[in-house]
Write a protein that holds these residues in place. Structure first.
Motif: not given
Length: 369
Positions: A133-144
């Motif tokens: 899965v792609k969790i987003g970049v640093e500072g904008e992570f998708d915790t779910e």
């Protein structure tokens, strides 16, 4: 040379030091990898030592991990217990991912920050299939999404953007991967051993690194005997400043090892931002000019001049000796951290072509045409 050597054998219950060779077996069909000796030669960001039935890994100045085969094993105070081998993880950077690629361990990777400038078809297919899965970049992570990946640990790369507090609250163990801070090309590559210890592939990691080290040092030795050393500069103008790698940067070390002289070799930093006038004073007469960018389309001398008209004043521009790599065409950050020997050979092929085979085909850097 720093050496931290010990032997670790995993049984069904605990780790224990043995006198067996790396090719022998232990009870319960335990993999040979668990018996390999770990020797840290070049990396300065992590160290390894044994303590009774655990493997202790110190990363940086404050992060301490105790690798165990059984949750019932007691670990020293101040150490975070990690049961190994881990089965799943998230990688935050291409440098970290390169370690898993080199160890053929993509199955352990369950999450990455994104696929920009990613070339590896296996990783791309795993993302497409939902295995990664792609969790987003640093500072904008998708915790779910982080939780959905269900990682045993997450390899992080601390930066100014951060964003790890929310992830830390999930209780998932965060393991710093500080390979990017290493000033020695082989030191950066040696972090593959750290990953190997966490995923149960320390034997493969050690064998892999030994081969990288030999190729690098063999070619370095040849280049050390050259009679002339050309000068080389690096970087280009972006948004009004020129980010120049410092004399302590791993790239400057590769230049030296390739039989060249970096124009700011005496600089004691890993990098700094300079005004054009300052960089021109240092680099105007450099024999070669190294550039790494993500230019859209085909990069050329005309494009280099268009980006900054004063670029045509450099000797290396006039004599067509710009050394170039396009990150949109080559998997530079994706795999080069574990291929310092290849980077070295690319530069040697340019600085001293007589030292490599005539039909050598560069992988990353070549003279711009």
């Amino acid at each position: 040379m720093k050496k931290i050597v010990f032997c670790l054998a995993i049984s069904a219950v605990l780790f224990s030091c043995t006198g067996k060779s790396a090719g022998s077996k232990v009870s319960g069909d335990v993999p040979d990898d668990s018996l390999v000796t770990v020797e840290v030669k070049y990396a300065t960001g992590f160290s390894v030592r044994d303590s009774a039935d655990v493997r202790l890994v110190d990363i940086g100045k404050k992060d301490r991990f105790a690798l165990v085969a059984n949750d019932d094993v007691s670990v020293p105070d101040g150490y975070t217990k990690v049961r190994v081998p881990i089965k799943s993880t998230i990688c935050m950077t291409a440098l970290q991912l390169s370690n898993f690629t080199a160890l053929q361990a993509h199955d352990v990777v369950k999450g990455i920050t994104g696929t920009k400038n990613l070339f590896n078809q296996d990783i791309l297919q795993r993302v497409k299939d939902g295995k990664i899965v792609k969790i987003g970049v640093e500072g904008e992570f998708d915790t779910e999404l982080v939780l959905a990946a269900n990682p045993d640990v997450i390899f992080i790369s601390p930066s100014k953007r951060g964003g790890y507090d929310a992830i830390r609250e999930t209780g998932i163990t965060l393991v710093p991967h500080l390979g990017y801070k290493e000033l020695d090309p082989l030191g950066q590559a040696e972090w593959v051993k750290l990953v190997g210890m966490f995923i149960g592939k320390q034997r493969e990691a050690s064998v892999l690194f030994d081969s990288i080290e030999k190729r690098y040092n063999d070619l370095k030795e040849k280049a050390s005997k050259v009679s002339t050393r050309p000068t080389v500069t690096s970087g280009e103008m972006h948004y009004g400043t020129w980010h120049a790698v410092g004399g302590k940067n791993y790239l400057a070390q590769i230049f030296r090892d390739a039989g060249a002289r970096y124009v700011i070799d005496d600089d004691e930093t890993s990098g700094e931002n300079l005004e054009f006038e300052k960089m021109y004073a240092l680099s105007a007469n450099a024999d070669y000019w190294r550039i790494l960018n993500s230019y859209q389309g085909k990069f050329s001398y005309d494009a280099l001049k268009a980006s900054e008209p004063r670029n045509e004043l450099f000797k290396a521009f006039k004599e067509r000796k710009v050394i170039y790599c396009n990150m949109k065409q080559q998997p530079y950050y994706e795999i080069s951290p574990v291929e310092p020997d290849v980077l070295l050979k690319d530069f040697v092929a340019i600085f001293h072509p007589e030292l490599v085979e005539p039909d050598y085909e560069p992988k990353y850097y070549r003279l711009l045409k």
